[in-house]
Write a protein that holds these residues in place. Sequence first.
Motif, mmCIF file in Angstrom:
data_model
loop_
_atom_site.group_PDB
_atom_site.id
_atom_site.type_symbol
_atom_site.label_atom_id
_atom_site.label_comp_id
_atom_site.label_asym_id
_atom_site.label_seq_id
_atom_site.Cartn_x
_atom_site.Cartn_y
_atom_site.Cartn_z
ATOM 1 N N ALA A 220 -11.950 -16.114 -6.937
ATOM 2 C CA ALA A 220 -11.685 -15.349 -5.779
ATOM 3 C C ALA A 220 -10.156 -15.366 -5.371
ATOM 4 N N VAL A 221 -9.788 -16.512 -5.171
ATOM 5 C CA VAL A 221 -8.228 -16.822 -4.889
ATOM 6 C C VAL A 221 -7.511 -15.988 -6.004
ATOM 7 N N ALA A 222 -7.660 -16.242 -7.102
ATOM 8 C CA ALA A 222 -6.931 -15.549 -8.146
ATOM 9 C C ALA A 222 -6.921 -14.505 -8.140
ATOM 10 N N HIS A 223 -8.058 -13.741 -8.075
ATOM 11 C CA HIS A 223 -8.321 -12.220 -7.850
ATOM 12 C C HIS A 223 -7.423 -11.561 -6.665
ATOM 13 N N LEU A 224 -7.402 -12.294 -5.572
ATOM 14 C CA LEU A 224 -6.736 -11.947 -4.271
ATOM 15 C C LEU A 224 -5.302 -11.890 -4.533
ATOM 16 N N GLY A 225 -4.911 -12.664 -5.429
ATOM 17 C CA GLY A 225 -3.362 -12.944 -5.520
ATOM 18 C C GLY A 225 -2.934 -14.144 -4.512
ATOM 19 N N GLY A 226 -3.667 -14.835 -3.986
ATOM 20 C CA GLY A 226 -3.615 -15.362 -3.130
ATOM 21 C C GLY A 226 -3.850 -15.241 -1.673
ATOM 22 N N MET A 227 -4.102 -16.135 -0.914
ATOM 23 C CA MET A 227 -4.629 -15.880 0.668
ATOM 24 C C MET A 227 -3.554 -16.248 1.496
ATOM 25 N N GLN A 228 -3.334 -15.594 2.552
ATOM 26 C CA GLN A 228 -2.428 -15.890 3.682
ATOM 27 C C GLN A 228 -2.956 -17.261 4.358
ATOM 28 N N ALA A 229 -2.193 -18.334 4.415
ATOM 29 C CA ALA A 229 -2.594 -19.451 4.885
ATOM 30 C C ALA A 229 -1.707 -20.358 5.872
ATOM 31 N N GLN A 230 -0.965 -19.590 6.583
ATOM 32 C CA GLN A 230 -0.259 -20.287 7.708
ATOM 33 C C GLN A 230 -0.746 -20.930 8.589
ATOM 34 N N GLU A 231 -2.166 -20.351 9.093
ATOM 35 C CA GLU A 231 -3.140 -21.084 9.903
ATOM 36 C C GLU A 231 -3.888 -21.600 8.934
ATOM 37 N N PRO A 232 -4.007 -22.986 9.067
ATOM 38 C CA PRO A 232 -4.919 -23.872 7.789
ATOM 39 C C PRO A 232 -6.259 -23.324 7.782
ATOM 40 N N GLN A 233 -7.038 -23.268 8.746
ATOM 41 C CA GLN A 233 -8.401 -22.978 8.767
ATOM 42 C C GLN A 233 -8.788 -21.538 8.166
ATOM 43 N N GLU A 234 -7.802 -20.618 8.397
ATOM 44 C CA GLU A 234 -8.135 -19.089 8.061
ATOM 45 C C GLU A 234 -8.792 -18.612 6.916
ATOM 46 N N PRO A 235 -8.514 -19.344 5.986
ATOM 47 C CA PRO A 235 -8.932 -18.898 4.589
ATOM 48 C C PRO A 235 -10.315 -19.185 4.329
ATOM 49 N N PHE A 236 -10.870 -19.989 4.937
ATOM 50 C CA PHE A 236 -12.273 -20.331 5.066
ATOM 51 C C PHE A 236 -12.969 -19.011 5.463
ATOM 52 N N VAL A 237 -12.630 -18.557 6.645
ATOM 53 C CA VAL A 237 -13.312 -17.475 7.159
ATOM 54 C C VAL A 237 -12.994 -16.053 6.245
ATOM 55 N N GLY A 238 -11.843 -16.120 5.659
ATOM 56 C CA GLY A 238 -11.611 -14.914 4.600
ATOM 57 C C GLY A 238 -12.489 -15.330 3.308
#
Length: 367
Positions: free
Chosen positions: A30-48
């Motif tokens: 999933a992370v690869a498919h999305l071309g990475g995920m915005q993560a400047q706020e460390p916990q946000e990728p978990f919700v994404g």
Amino acid sequence: MSVLDARSLNRAALARQLLLDRADRPVLDAVAHLGGMQAQEPQEPFVGLWSRLRDFAPRALDDLLAGRRVVRTHLMRRTVHLVTAEDVLAWRSRHDAMLRGRVLGTYRRALEGVDLDELAAAGRAVLADGEPRSMGDLARAVAGRWPDAGPRPLGEMLVAALIPTVQLPPRGLWRTRAGVRNAPVAHWLGREVDPPAPPGTDPVGAALVRRYLAAFGPAASADLRAWCGLAGLPAAVAAVRGELVAFRDERGRELLDLPDAPRPDPDTPAPVRFLPAFDNAVLGYQDRGRIIDDAHRGLSVTGARFVLVDGRVSATWTVEGDTVTVTPLRRLTRPERAQVAEEGRALASFLSEGDSGRVMVGAAPPP
């Protein structure tokens, strides 16, 4: 050339972003498919990831970070992204000029007279002992040679631009607070990033065009640049244009796409989805009108977390204690409020690891 209306583009974006149906796929994929995920706020990728994947378990992402399969690094638009190890190794050199330019755009006066090659060499010498360091510690270690520059500009230039670095765990682990400790990509992954392509070629640019369209298309070249921040992409687009199909939007812009990528019927139902702060589903376009109204576009760069209703940004949300609070941006119908409340309860349960399902949906804004 077919014209795609805003609703057609919306449903295509939701499908590519795994927001139309939760996907049964591994977190790494999933992370690869999305071309990475915005993560400047460390916990946000978990919700994404929770909003995109069926039965997402936070431990799966923790294991990937600890196992060095995904990393947190400055990349697209000079913001911290969560990307696969393979992608940072392949893509980082292509981003070098953009990263330097963006740091200079902020600190040009402070860094005047600083030889960036010398600064990079000094930073690498400090990091050669293998010890991870905060940006401040690294900057102070070299500041004696450039006392007039100030530690912040030196640190930003070293960590975000001159030396490919990653932010090490425990930062970014589930429900963990930790400061930033930086280490060179080569130390953490055991391999130097791929060197720049020979002049006149741009294989990474071509790969980025394909990857972007798979996750965000159909899209214009301006949308691609808004996502990654890179210059020189028209040549990469031209190199792969023969592989692509073309459409137009209602403004007359040319939109490119992969021929076999999903473009759902515009009447496909779109479930309520909660997005984390700075999610690329919103930020990954120059024209964000396919997912957010112009009246609310300014919220997208403030760190507001959005709720999608019928595929569009229709509310913001916050969490305090064990309660998810939803603030509508428009009047929601009774069925929409019920759907928002149901998904909000599920999110509250996820964030509290099953301890709470409390959600509050506020009143509509005044007309």
